[in-house]
Design an enzyme around this catalytic site. Structure first.
Site, PDB file in Angstrom:
ATOM      1  N   HIS A  30      -3.796  -6.131  -0.584  1.00 26.27           N
ATOM      2  CA  HIS A  30      -2.835  -5.040  -0.809  1.00 26.27           C
ATOM      3  C   HIS A  30      -3.556  -3.704  -0.947  1.00 26.27           C
ATOM      4  CE1 HIS A  30      -3.203  -4.296  -5.235  1.00 26.27           C
ATOM      5  NE2 HIS A  30      -3.426  -5.595  -5.340  1.00 26.27           N
ATOM      6  N   ASP A  47      -9.057  -3.470  -8.044  1.00 20.04           N
ATOM      7  CA  ASP A  47      -7.676  -3.864  -7.717  1.00 20.04           C
ATOM      8  C   ASP A  47      -6.969  -2.735  -6.970  1.00 20.04           C
ATOM      9  OD1 ASP A  47      -5.227  -5.078  -7.649  1.00 20.04           O
ATOM     10  OD2 ASP A  47      -4.837  -4.909  -9.793  1.00 20.04           O
ATOM     11  N   GLU A  84       2.329  -4.028  -3.501  1.00 20.37           N
ATOM     12  CA  GLU A  84       2.129  -5.296  -4.226  1.00 20.37           C
ATOM     13  C   GLU A  84       2.427  -5.121  -5.710  1.00 20.37           C
ATOM     14  OE1 GLU A  84      -0.333  -8.341  -6.451  1.00 20.37           O
ATOM     15  OE2 GLU A  84      -0.276  -6.174  -6.593  1.00 20.37           O
ATOM     16  N   GLU A  85       1.943  -3.989  -6.242  1.00 18.72           N
ATOM     17  CA  GLU A  85       1.990  -3.803  -7.699  1.00 18.72           C
ATOM     18  C   GLU A  85       3.417  -3.688  -8.238  1.00 18.72           C
ATOM     19  OE1 GLU A  85      -0.560  -4.144  -9.485  1.00 18.72           O
ATOM     20  OE2 GLU A  85      -2.347  -3.515  -8.379  1.00 18.72           O
ATOM     21  N   ASP A 112      -7.660 -10.272  -3.495  1.00 17.55           N
ATOM     22  CA  ASP A 112      -7.118  -9.343  -4.492  1.00 17.55           C
ATOM     23  C   ASP A 112      -8.034  -9.364  -5.710  1.00 17.55           C
ATOM     24  OD1 ASP A 112      -5.566  -7.696  -6.020  1.00 17.55           O
ATOM     25  OD2 ASP A 112      -3.748  -8.920  -5.920  1.00 17.55           O
TER      26      ASP A 112
HETATM   27 ZN   LIG Z   1      -4.021  -6.654  -7.090  1.00 16.91          ZN
END
Ligand SMILES: [Zn+2]
Length: 237
Positions: A30, A47, A84-85, A112
């Site tokens: 992501h 991340d 994604e978050e 990830d």
């Molecule tokens: Zn992530």
């Protein structure tokens, strides 16, 4: 470009396979993070800067191999998913509007957070958590173990693969939307750390040699998947 702050895009690229171009191996990460909250930038180096960088490095490696006469037998698809978050939106959108046949998508290797070390491994950083690899295809788990034993010798930590694990990571990144469609998946993950989802997740804290080693494992796994004489079996044995 987005039309508004509410718009966003997935980004996809691929290398066509030489013998089985209609069979696909996906490598994903992501590209979003938390953005700016109360004036603070959430850098998202681990991340998921680490994962998106790994996807690009693997794409470059396959591209170089192709230029040097080693085109993969199956097609390799590189996917950066968005949002994604805020709930795996980009991968959900892709899985419901696939560009390539989901039936012929043999595996999704999802990356990830692969650039840091968690507390459990403070004494031995030579590890990666492997999540989901044996849930849809027994063969997929076997192949990543073989790639690791041959090329990288990382400790493959299956702690978070346990069905009853309270963290439920298997359901929490983009591979899950592929798994819901019956695609065998692996989620490669370094675990949480003190900078997880904080503005302090910065690039200076990335362990670059370790990031490179983990990326090699994922590349080797994809290489085996792409070049084996028979397609990955989507079944448990
Ligand atoms: Zn992530």
């Amino acid at each position: 470009m987005p039309d508004s702050l509410n718009d966003s895009q997935n980004i996809i690229g691929y290398i066509e396979g030489s013998e089985f171009p209609d069979e696909y191996i996906f490598i994903s990460a992501h590209s979003d993070h938390e953005g700016i909250i109360n004036g603070e930038i959430y850098n998202g180096a681990d991340d998921n800067g680490s994962g998106t960088a790994a996807v690009l490095e693997i794409a470059e490696a396959f591209s170089l191999a192709t230029k040097n006469g080693y085109r993969p037998k199956r097609s390799i698809v590189f996917l950066h998913v968005t949002a994604e978050e805020v709930g795996l939106h980009g991968s959900r959108y892709y899985s419901n509007h696939p560009v390539f046949s989901m039936k012929n998508t043999l595996a999704n290797l999802n990356i990830d957070m692969v650039g840091r070390v968690d507390k459990r491994h403070a004494d031995n950083e030579n590890y990666i958590y492997v999540i989901g690899s044996d849930r849809i295809s027994t063969e997929l788990d076997f192949i990543t173990q073989k790639a690791n034993a041959t090329f990288t010798n990382l400790e493959l930590d299956y702690k978070y693969n346990a069905e009853n694990d309270n963290n439920r990571y298997y359901y929490r990144s983009d591979h899950y939307n592929f798994a819901l469609k019956g695609v065998p998946v692996i989620f490669f993950f370094n675990g949480e750390h003190e900078d997880y989802t904080k503005p302090t997740d910065t690039a200076d804290k990335i362990n670059y040699p370790l990031l490179a080693k983990r990326t090699k494992l994922i590349f080797a796994t994809a290489w085996y998947l792409a070049n084996s004489p028979t397609p990955l079996k989507k079944q448990l044995i």
